[in-house]
Design a protein around this motif. Sequence first.
Motif, PDB file in Angstrom:
ATOM      1  N   ALA A   1      -0.713  26.681  14.692  1.00 22.84           N
ATOM      2  CA  ALA A   1      -0.505  27.598  15.816  1.00 22.84           C
ATOM      3  C   ALA A   1      -1.076  26.981  17.080  1.00 22.84           C
ATOM      4  O   ALA A   1      -2.292  26.942  17.277  1.00 22.84           O
ATOM      5  N   ARG A   2      -0.200  26.474  17.921  1.00 22.11           N
ATOM      6  CA  ARG A   2      -0.547  26.014  19.258  1.00 22.11           C
ATOM      7  C   ARG A   2       0.258  26.852  20.245  1.00 22.11           C
ATOM      8  O   ARG A   2       0.771  27.913  19.883  1.00 22.11           O
ATOM      9  N   GLU A   3       0.368  26.405  21.496  1.00 21.06           N
ATOM     10  CA  GLU A   3       1.219  27.143  22.432  1.00 21.06           C
ATOM     11  C   GLU A   3       2.666  27.116  21.958  1.00 21.06           C
ATOM     12  O   GLU A   3       3.446  28.020  22.260  1.00 21.06           O
TER      13      GLU A   3
ATOM     14  N   GLN B   1      -6.191  16.450  17.186  1.00 20.78           N
ATOM     15  CA  GLN B   1      -7.336  17.180  17.708  1.00 20.78           C
ATOM     16  C   GLN B   1      -6.882  18.488  18.349  1.00 20.78           C
ATOM     17  O   GLN B   1      -5.815  18.552  18.945  1.00 20.78           O
ATOM     18  N   PRO B   2      -7.661  19.550  18.214  1.00 18.93           N
ATOM     19  CA  PRO B   2      -7.257  20.836  18.810  1.00 18.93           C
ATOM     20  C   PRO B   2      -7.162  20.742  20.325  1.00 18.93           C
ATOM     21  O   PRO B   2      -7.979  20.093  20.979  1.00 18.93           O
ATOM     22  N   ALA B   3      -6.156  21.406  20.896  1.00 16.66           N
ATOM     23  CA  ALA B   3      -5.950  21.392  22.343  1.00 16.66           C
ATOM     24  C   ALA B   3      -5.023  22.540  22.715  1.00 16.66           C
ATOM     25  O   ALA B   3      -4.211  22.991  21.911  1.00 16.66           O
ATOM     26  N   GLY B   4      -5.159  23.010  23.946  1.00 17.68           N
ATOM     27  CA  GLY B   4      -4.298  24.074  24.424  1.00 17.68           C
ATOM     28  C   GLY B   4      -4.634  25.419  23.800  1.00 17.68           C
ATOM     29  O   GLY B   4      -5.657  25.589  23.142  1.00 17.68           O
ATOM     30  N   ALA B   5      -3.762  26.377  24.041  1.00 20.57           N
ATOM     31  CA  ALA B   5      -3.945  27.723  23.494  1.00 20.57           C
ATOM     32  C   ALA B   5      -3.195  27.839  22.172  1.00 20.57           C
ATOM     33  O   ALA B   5      -2.543  26.896  21.727  1.00 20.57           O
ATOM     34  N   SER B   6      -3.307  29.007  21.532  1.00 22.57           N
ATOM     35  CA  SER B   6      -2.610  29.219  20.266  1.00 22.57           C
ATOM     36  C   SER B   6      -1.873  30.549  20.301  1.00 22.57           C
ATOM     37  O   SER B   6      -2.341  31.504  20.914  1.00 22.57           O
ATOM     38  N   ARG B   7      -0.736  30.574  19.639  1.00 24.76           N
ATOM     39  CA  ARG B   7       0.054  31.795  19.492  1.00 24.76           C
ATOM     40  C   ARG B   7       0.089  32.129  18.007  1.00 24.76           C
ATOM     41  O   ARG B   7       1.019  31.783  17.284  1.00 24.76           O
ATOM     42  N   LEU B   8      -0.970  32.801  17.564  1.00 24.16           N
ATOM     43  CA  LEU B   8      -1.122  33.082  16.141  1.00 24.16           C
ATOM     44  C   LEU B   8       0.024  33.940  15.610  1.00 24.16           C
ATOM     45  O   LEU B   8       0.575  33.658  14.537  1.00 24.16           O
TER      46      LEU B   8
ATOM     47  N   VAL C   1      -1.503  29.118   7.963  1.00 26.66           N
ATOM     48  CA  VAL C   1      -1.410  28.987   9.420  1.00 26.66           C
ATOM     49  C   VAL C   1      -2.796  28.588   9.916  1.00 26.66           C
ATOM     50  O   VAL C   1      -3.767  29.323   9.720  1.00 26.66           O
ATOM     51  N   ILE C   2      -2.897  27.420  10.543  1.00 30.23           N
ATOM     52  CA  ILE C   2      -4.185  26.942  11.053  1.00 30.23           C
ATOM     53  C   ILE C   2      -4.167  26.969  12.576  1.00 30.23           C
ATOM     54  O   ILE C   2      -3.200  26.535  13.211  1.00 30.23           O
ATOM     55  N   ASP C   3      -5.194  27.514  13.144  1.00 29.05           N
ATOM     56  CA  ASP C   3      -5.342  27.612  14.602  1.00 29.05           C
ATOM     57  C   ASP C   3      -5.547  26.199  15.166  1.00 29.05           C
ATOM     58  O   ASP C   3      -6.465  25.486  14.762  1.00 29.05           O
ATOM     59  N   GLY C   4      -4.666  25.796  16.106  1.00 31.16           N
ATOM     60  CA  GLY C   4      -4.775  24.460  16.697  1.00 31.16           C
ATOM     61  C   GLY C   4      -5.263  24.471  18.129  1.00 31.16           C
ATOM     62  O   GLY C   4      -5.177  23.449  18.820  1.00 31.16           O
ATOM     63  N   SER C   5      -5.795  25.604  18.606  1.00 27.38           N
ATOM     64  CA  SER C   5      -6.214  25.710  20.005  1.00 27.38           C
ATOM     65  C   SER C   5      -7.515  24.958  20.251  1.00 27.38           C
ATOM     66  O   SER C   5      -8.239  24.600  19.323  1.00 27.38           O
ATOM     67  N   TYR C   6      -7.825  24.766  21.550  1.00 28.29           N
ATOM     68  CA  TYR C   6      -8.989  23.943  21.885  1.00 28.29           C
ATOM     69  C   TYR C   6     -10.309  24.602  21.515  1.00 28.29           C
ATOM     70  O   TYR C   6     -11.335  23.924  21.399  1.00 28.29           O
ATOM     71  N   SER C   7     -10.324  25.921  21.284  1.00 23.02           N
ATOM     72  CA  SER C   7     -11.566  26.548  20.841  1.00 23.02           C
ATOM     73  C   SER C   7     -11.961  26.082  19.440  1.00 23.02           C
ATOM     74  O   SER C   7     -13.125  26.191  19.053  1.00 23.02           O
ATOM     75  N   MET C   8     -10.995  25.538  18.674  1.00 26.91           N
ATOM     76  CA  MET C   8     -11.296  25.000  17.338  1.00 26.91           C
ATOM     77  C   MET C   8     -12.010  23.661  17.427  1.00 26.91           C
ATOM     78  O   MET C   8     -12.427  23.109  16.415  1.00 26.91           O
ATOM     79  N   GLY C   9     -12.151  23.116  18.627  1.00 26.96           N
ATOM     80  CA  GLY C   9     -12.883  21.869  18.816  1.00 26.96           C
ATOM     81  C   GLY C   9     -14.313  22.079  19.250  1.00 26.96           C
ATOM     82  O   GLY C   9     -14.985  21.134  19.680  1.00 26.96           O
ATOM     83  N   ARG C  10     -14.796  23.293  19.166  1.00 26.31           N
ATOM     84  CA  ARG C  10     -16.166  23.608  19.580  1.00 26.31           C
ATOM     85  C   ARG C  10     -17.156  22.864  18.692  1.00 26.31           C
ATOM     86  O   ARG C  10     -17.031  22.828  17.465  1.00 26.31           O
TER      87      ARG C  10
END
Length: 754
Positions: free
Chosen positions: A140-142, A167-174, A98-107
């Motif tokens: 894991a995205r929204e 590219q990572p975007a949005g929030a994630s629902r891990l 499971v890879i986090d796809g939220s926008y914080s992963m684009g830091r």
Amino acid sequence: MSFGFIQPWMLFALAGVSLPIIAHLLSKRKFDIVFWGAMQFLELGRKTRRRIRLEEILLLLLRIGLIAIIVLAFARPWGKGGAFNALTEGVRRDVAYVIDGSYSMGRLTGDKTPQAAARQWIQKSLGTLRTGDTVSLWEAREQVVPRVESATSDLQQVREQIDRLPQPAGASRLTAAMTRAIQQLNQGTNPIRELIVVTDGQSFPWNVGDSTLWARLDDLRSQQTIKPRIWAVDVSDLAALDAPNFAVDRLELSRTMTVPNFPVRIRTTVRQFGGVSARRPVYLSINGQRLQDKTTVVSLPPDGEAPIEFEQRFDAAGSYLVTVSLDDDQLPGDNASHSVVTVAAAVPILLVDGRPSLDPVQSKSFFVQAAFGGATPDAAWVRAATIPPSELNAARLEGRDAVMLLDVADLDAEQVQALEAFVSKGGGLVVATGPESKPDFYNGPFGRKGKGLMPAELATARPVPASEPVTIEGESLAVPWLTRFKPGSGIDLATVRFTTWRTLKPLHPGEADPAERPGAAPAGPAISAPVIAAQLKNGDPWLVTRRYGEGQVAVLSAPLDSEWSTLPSKNDFVPFLHELLFSITSRGQGHTVETGAPLELQLPRGVPAESIRFRLPDGSEVPAEPGSDDSRPIARLKSTLLPGVYQALRANRPQDPPDYFVVDFDRAESNLAALTATEQEQLADHERMNFIRDVADWTAAVDDDSPRAEVWWLALLAVLGLLVFEVAMTRRLVRSGHGVLDAELDPAEAADMG
């Protein structure tokens, strides 16, 4: 890697290594030396004796090693992990990533983002898997996105999907992604199952405080045939989590549909997480073009926020993308916020006059017609047609954006059905009650106990003495389109005096009609809860609204004339009517949606949906699908997994400007606070999961699962090798001794001895 013996007691036999030593020492015993005549010819040189002594010691060590290895072979040595894995087939495993796809992963930290580090981590771990291991991949995205949903042993397919991650975007629902992955692992066939969650170490997506959520996950995990182990991998640069972050919250528009040169207010909040006091410029852009005269600067304290408001007028009809942005920082995913404003040339509406009269002043629509159709600049904003209730039918509703029932007494069943269909498909409806309005109709077939168009129960008229009128409670004007009418300089809506009104009791759609059959399946359009948008000073609702299907309904407790109030005499009467009308018109609604919601573009008659293509935030394009029926042609995009800006393009008319859509997302991940040690302990409680950083940490645990490999046969091979070597050394020692002796004799001596 570990090592041991199945029969360790056999190691006591290692005492046998002393036998060659004892034999060697016994062979060195002193004997009496008897000199005889030819003895001188048998003496060896000093150099030769030293070489022979070294060969004897080497031969001794070989014999000692030979005995030791035989003993070790009988002790049956075993090993597992590391190089020993090559000696066994190993235990096959099912692995779900499971890879986090939220926008914080684009830091942006150093030379790569957390998403790039996560890709690299997974690619490296794939290299440690064996033949027969299976892999699935979830993002894991929204919305949970299955990248490799069915477990596969084709690791190349998995690698390709990792390389193609957007590219990572949005929030994630891990936890939602973990749930899907655990359910998939239960379908596996291998005896060991692993769930690896790769994130940036941020606290927010873990929902540590939601004990109910984690209890459900624990329960699901315990129900599995083979309980999967969970590994949480942190690929972040820990130092970067302490850096300040600036973010723009969602945009709040006073209206999403307007007309040319009618002002739209754009509100949002700019936040700083961490950091020190700072000043940041805030920009307003329309269709990607920054408006320099609208730039403002805000001061932000540490962990502080500042409200922002812009006002914008649009010159022409069309679809406009509104953007409020900041300069880029380490986390660009939350530096801009978007919304869409639809500008119509004019709004076509239908006025249903509940008391038509030959004297226009006496009609219920007189003041409304004057507000919408007077000789003022506002006249072009609304095209209003007025009819008596008897002429209301489906044909008259065709092509209208909204209908206003102005103190209409009642309607027949066919008219009610036409209005319900009109509103459910996106039309707006305003009901201004008055002395002619019959409660039996509005509470009966029109309202149906909250399941019809009426959002509130209508009571009889409530008069008060003219000397004690009731006014509007200014603080109740809290919805975005009404805030401009809060009491202030030049604002007089709150000073309207009411001498009579009808009491409105909001009805929730869940309040069932006792006459309905118990257990009957719900039917009809989706109905939202009612909202009291404005109240009178005595607490009675003045304006109640709610959604009905795709449309909006608004009910006023008093008519829009001077019979029960002074509303038409106020300066705010005309702007209030326009704001009310624009707020219930759905033409501009549905262009800003949540992640996962479909996009729908209403098309003119004769324009096929197949001629529309949607451009996604990543630049790719997909064809639209037809939706609805022939009376309301729609181009639809069902899936919106990626947050961001979408464009609807006409393939046969590329010169036409696009229609914009925005898929919005939760900004909560702008707080980059990392998981604390206490939170990690809470998540790892009851052996729920393990926190690691390196692939080596995981492979070390994998090695512990490997079967023991017995290597006694290697010891026997070593014995055979040593035996061959020992024989060769003995033969060399004997032969080399005679060869040296012959070499040290001169030819004459050798001949005499011969």
